[in-house]
Design a protein around this motif. Structure first.
Motif, mmCIF file in Angstrom:
data_model
loop_
_atom_site.group_PDB
_atom_site.id
_atom_site.type_symbol
_atom_site.label_atom_id
_atom_site.label_comp_id
_atom_site.label_asym_id
_atom_site.label_seq_id
_atom_site.Cartn_x
_atom_site.Cartn_y
_atom_site.Cartn_z
ATOM 1 N N LYS A 7 24.949 28.042 18.854
ATOM 2 C CA LYS A 7 25.237 29.392 18.258
ATOM 3 C C LYS A 7 23.858 30.163 17.958
ATOM 4 C CE LYS A 7 29.015 26.986 15.285
ATOM 5 N NZ LYS A 7 28.427 26.250 14.186
ATOM 6 N N TRP A 8 22.918 30.270 19.299
ATOM 7 C CA TRP A 8 21.910 30.394 18.577
ATOM 8 C C TRP A 8 21.566 31.003 19.489
ATOM 9 C CZ3 TRP A 8 19.120 30.345 14.391
ATOM 10 C CH2 TRP A 8 19.505 29.489 13.136
ATOM 11 N N ALA A 9 20.235 32.436 20.287
ATOM 12 C CA ALA A 9 20.282 32.519 21.115
ATOM 13 C C ALA A 9 19.797 32.747 22.392
ATOM 14 C CB ALA A 9 19.605 34.764 20.794
ATOM 15 N N THR A 10 19.962 32.506 23.667
ATOM 16 C CA THR A 10 19.042 32.345 24.516
ATOM 17 C C THR A 10 18.443 33.238 24.634
ATOM 18 O OG1 THR A 10 21.437 30.963 25.193
ATOM 19 C CG2 THR A 10 19.661 31.892 26.907
ATOM 20 N N GLU A 11 16.669 32.709 25.543
ATOM 21 C CA GLU A 11 15.682 32.879 25.826
ATOM 22 C C GLU A 11 15.720 33.824 27.243
ATOM 23 O OE1 GLU A 11 11.016 33.144 25.781
ATOM 24 O OE2 GLU A 11 12.376 31.321 24.683
ATOM 25 N N ALA A 12 16.075 35.733 27.088
ATOM 26 C CA ALA A 12 16.498 36.054 28.264
ATOM 27 C C ALA A 12 15.602 36.932 28.578
ATOM 28 C CB ALA A 12 17.521 36.208 28.849
ATOM 29 N N PRO A 13 14.644 37.370 28.913
ATOM 30 C CA PRO A 13 13.657 38.661 28.842
ATOM 31 C C PRO A 13 14.567 40.047 29.969
ATOM 32 C CG PRO A 13 12.920 37.639 30.367
ATOM 33 C CD PRO A 13 13.950 36.673 30.231
ATOM 34 N N ARG A 14 14.128 40.807 28.885
ATOM 35 C CA ARG A 14 15.290 42.233 29.438
ATOM 36 C C ARG A 14 15.077 42.527 31.216
ATOM 37 N NH1 ARG A 14 16.889 46.692 26.818
ATOM 38 N NH2 ARG A 14 18.589 48.066 27.796
ATOM 39 N N THR A 60 23.679 43.023 37.563
ATOM 40 C CA THR A 60 23.494 42.195 37.027
ATOM 41 C C THR A 60 24.233 42.074 35.680
ATOM 42 O OG1 THR A 60 21.259 42.298 36.081
ATOM 43 C CG2 THR A 60 21.681 40.800 38.116
ATOM 44 N N VAL A 61 24.494 41.586 34.434
ATOM 45 C CA VAL A 61 25.447 41.534 33.949
ATOM 46 C C VAL A 61 23.644 42.475 32.458
ATOM 47 C CG1 VAL A 61 25.257 40.110 31.431
ATOM 48 C CG2 VAL A 61 26.211 39.378 33.293
ATOM 49 N N ALA A 62 22.600 42.053 33.005
ATOM 50 C CA ALA A 62 21.422 42.437 32.058
ATOM 51 C C ALA A 62 22.033 43.743 32.207
ATOM 52 C CB ALA A 62 19.727 42.246 32.859
ATOM 53 N N GLY A 63 22.309 45.093 33.824
ATOM 54 C CA GLY A 63 23.120 46.377 33.682
ATOM 55 C C GLY A 63 23.717 46.384 33.245
ATOM 56 N N ALA A 64 25.158 45.887 33.245
ATOM 57 C CA ALA A 64 25.935 46.234 32.482
ATOM 58 C C ALA A 64 25.715 46.646 31.408
ATOM 59 C CB ALA A 64 27.232 44.976 32.410
ATOM 60 N N LEU A 65 25.132 46.008 30.577
ATOM 61 C CA LEU A 65 25.256 45.651 29.463
ATOM 62 C C LEU A 65 23.612 47.290 28.934
ATOM 63 C CD1 LEU A 65 23.923 42.080 27.661
ATOM 64 C CD2 LEU A 65 25.654 43.706 27.413
ATOM 65 N N ASP A 66 22.887 47.062 29.586
ATOM 66 C CA ASP A 66 22.303 48.169 30.039
ATOM 67 C C ASP A 66 22.610 50.230 29.493
ATOM 68 O OD1 ASP A 66 19.849 50.064 29.345
ATOM 69 O OD2 ASP A 66 20.225 50.087 31.174
ATOM 70 N N ALA A 67 24.087 49.913 31.081
ATOM 71 C CA ALA A 67 24.667 50.828 30.435
ATOM 72 C C ALA A 67 25.871 51.195 29.171
ATOM 73 C CB ALA A 67 26.114 50.656 31.781
ATOM 74 N N ALA A 68 26.160 50.083 28.523
ATOM 75 C CA ALA A 68 26.643 49.455 27.769
ATOM 76 C C ALA A 68 25.846 50.639 26.520
ATOM 77 C CB ALA A 68 26.986 48.591 27.484
ATOM 78 N N GLY A 69 24.885 50.702 26.647
ATOM 79 C CA GLY A 69 23.886 50.777 25.699
ATOM 80 C C GLY A 69 23.545 49.684 24.711
ATOM 81 N N VAL A 70 23.977 48.770 25.187
ATOM 82 C CA VAL A 70 23.420 47.416 24.560
ATOM 83 C C VAL A 70 22.171 47.105 24.498
ATOM 84 C CG1 VAL A 70 24.235 45.325 23.798
ATOM 85 C CG2 VAL A 70 25.199 46.657 24.512
ATOM 86 N N VAL A 72 18.701 44.312 24.129
ATOM 87 C CA VAL A 72 18.805 42.790 23.990
ATOM 88 C C VAL A 72 17.999 42.245 23.255
ATOM 89 C CG1 VAL A 72 19.539 40.819 24.757
ATOM 90 C CG2 VAL A 72 20.565 42.560 25.857
ATOM 91 N N GLY A 73 18.034 41.374 21.796
ATOM 92 C CA GLY A 73 16.572 41.578 21.344
ATOM 93 C C GLY A 73 16.450 39.787 21.911
ATOM 94 N N GLU A 74 15.339 39.317 21.716
ATOM 95 C CA GLU A 74 14.794 37.479 22.132
ATOM 96 C C GLU A 74 15.747 37.033 21.597
ATOM 97 O OE1 GLU A 74 10.334 34.987 21.723
ATOM 98 O OE2 GLU A 74 11.039 36.747 20.645
ATOM 99 N N HIS A 75 16.170 36.425 20.605
ATOM 100 C CA HIS A 75 17.270 35.569 20.426
ATOM 101 C C HIS A 75 18.648 36.084 20.219
ATOM 102 C CE1 HIS A 75 13.949 34.428 18.390
ATOM 103 N NE2 HIS A 75 13.101 35.101 18.203
ATOM 104 N N ASP A 76 19.231 37.022 20.829
ATOM 105 C CA ASP A 76 20.660 37.057 21.099
ATOM 106 C C ASP A 76 21.037 36.515 22.151
ATOM 107 O OD1 ASP A 76 20.037 39.162 18.366
ATOM 108 O OD2 ASP A 76 20.026 41.145 20.633
ATOM 109 N N LEU A 77 22.752 36.736 21.514
ATOM 110 C CA LEU A 77 23.335 35.087 22.365
ATOM 111 C C LEU A 77 24.112 36.355 23.201
ATOM 112 C CD1 LEU A 77 24.541 32.623 23.741
ATOM 113 C CD2 LEU A 77 25.566 33.468 21.775
ATOM 114 N N VAL A 78 23.976 35.862 24.496
ATOM 115 C CA VAL A 78 25.235 37.024 25.818
ATOM 116 C C VAL A 78 25.208 36.452 27.099
ATOM 117 C CG1 VAL A 78 24.923 38.406 28.016
ATOM 118 C CG2 VAL A 78 22.890 38.411 25.545
ATOM 119 N N THR A 79 26.941 35.948 26.949
ATOM 120 C CA THR A 79 27.699 35.251 27.645
ATOM 121 C C THR A 79 28.228 35.897 28.884
ATOM 122 O OG1 THR A 79 27.920 33.309 26.211
ATOM 123 C CG2 THR A 79 29.307 33.730 28.246
#
Length: 380
Positions: A7-14, A60-70, A72-79
């Motif tokens: 339930k907590w964000a996974t640390e993942a840099p942009r 990657t997933v990071a690229g897809a989120l960037d294309a969607a204008g999302v 991502v913060g340090e504590h956000d959860l991405v799957t």
């Protein structure tokens, strides 16, 4: 604080999206077109419950989120993870983490959670053995309070020294729970949620800010002094005393009964007025008694105070004998007459002797021997 839970964000840099380059600088144009075409991928990005189809060219997933204008913060959860490669038709889920203030016996700390209810936030600590509560009104943001219950139930509301049990519907928010308990929270009040053995508790802690006026009385002193304007034994109040006071204006912030901030803004002082009492030192004048005047057995009473006393007692007649047991000018009884050396009847003695015997009696026993007349003459 970062909790390692689903339930907590996974640390993942942009990460920047990597573009695919050809392996050989001499690749044919047609071949390059085929490679780019095969890297085109459509994925579904679900960000906080809102879905959209995004087209990416490999990556990657990071690229897809960037294309969607999302963002991502340090504590956000991405799957899946940000670094994972995307595949055609894949769904990428993004949930924003929010900050919460956790209170326990050890103090206060901030945690981040992607849970969709305050109970979800607290469930992470279920096995920790800690008795925690969560601040429902976050200072970081003023967004609507998250849902507390996942189903209909009873909640205990503590506010203003009273406990209320209220039944609330499914997905009730903290605001709705307070409204059900007919409790209104001001913008600066604090609301805490605690999930214990007896169920969910919502506690409202009042906070106040503003000016507070305090008044403190100052007692006056009494000054005693001597004066020769009064006889000894006489006193008078020259000046009545008045209490003073100190008025203090403070700025105060309180949480419940606890004062968090107290700063003096102003202070005014009214000094007390002393009470002044004077006591006389002047010696009283001595009263001079007139000498007895000789007279015949039927003569007149002497002048002065003794004459006035005789006039009051017997009408000034030394021979008075009314048969009531009292005789002469000063109405002697026979025992009293004899106690001051008299013989025979007082009414047979001269006015001078009667006055002399009366003076002896007065020196021994005072003016109280003639209570009524002495009082009327001001001798008592």
């Amino acid at each position: 604080m970062q909790l390692k839970s689903s339930k907590w964000a996974t640390e993942a840099p942009r990460k920047a999206i990597q573009t695919v380059a050809g392996a050989s600088a001499l690749m044919l144009v047609a071949g390059a077109a085929v490679s780019i075409a095969t890297a085109k991928t459509e994925v579904i990005v679900n960000a906080n419950g809102n879905s959209q189809i995004v087209t990416v060219w490999g990556g990657t997933v990071a690229g897809a989120l960037d294309a969607a204008g999302v963002e991502v913060g340090e504590h956000d959860l991405v799957t899946p993870a940000l670094s994972a490669s995307v595949a055609e038709g894949q769904t990428i889920t993004f949930t924003t983490a929010k900050p919460y203030m956790i209170h326990d016996e050890g103090g206060v700390e901030q945690v981040w959670s992607t849970a969709d209810s305050l109970q979800g936030v607290m469930s992470v600590f279920a096995d920790s053995g800690r008795d925690i509560s969560v601040a429902a009104n976050r200072s970081v943001e003023r967004s609507p309070l998250p849902a507390v219950l996942s189903g209909e139930g009873t909640v205990s509301v503590l506010a203003d020294g009273k406990a209320r049990e209220v039944s609330v519907p499914q997905d009730a928010t903290v605001n709705e729970i307070l409204a059900a308990a007919k409790v209104t929270a001001s913008p600066i009040d604090q609301v805490f949620v605690r999930d214990g053995e007896n169920g969910l508790t919502v506690e409202l802690v009042r906070q106040t800010r503003g000016e507070v006026t305090e008044e403190k009385e100052l007692d006056f002193e009494t000054i005693e002094r001597s004066t020769d304007d009064l006889y000894e034994g006489e006193s008078r109040v020259v000046q009545e005393g008045e209490k003073g006071k100190v008025t203090t204006v403070k700025y105060e912030q309180k949480r419940g009964d606890k004062v968090l901030v107290s700063t003096v803004i102003s202070e005014t002082r009214v000094e007390p007025v002393a009470r002044i009492v004077e006591h006389g030192t002047m010696e009283r004048p001595k009263v001079t008694q007139p000498a007895p005047q000789p007279g015949a057995g039927t003569g007149t009473a002497p002048e002065g105070v003794w004459a006035a006393l005789a006039q009051c007692e017997s009408g000034g007649n030394p021979a008075t004998n009314t048969g009531n047991g009292y005789y002469g000018l000063y109405q002697f009884s026979l025992p009293t007459w004899q106690s001051v050396g008299g013989t025979g009847l007082p009414s047979d003695a001269s006015a001078a002797e009667q006055t002399m015997r009366a003076q002896i009696l007065q020196e021994r026993a005072g003016w109280g021997q003639w209570p009524a007349c002495a009082a009327s003459l001001g001798l008592l």
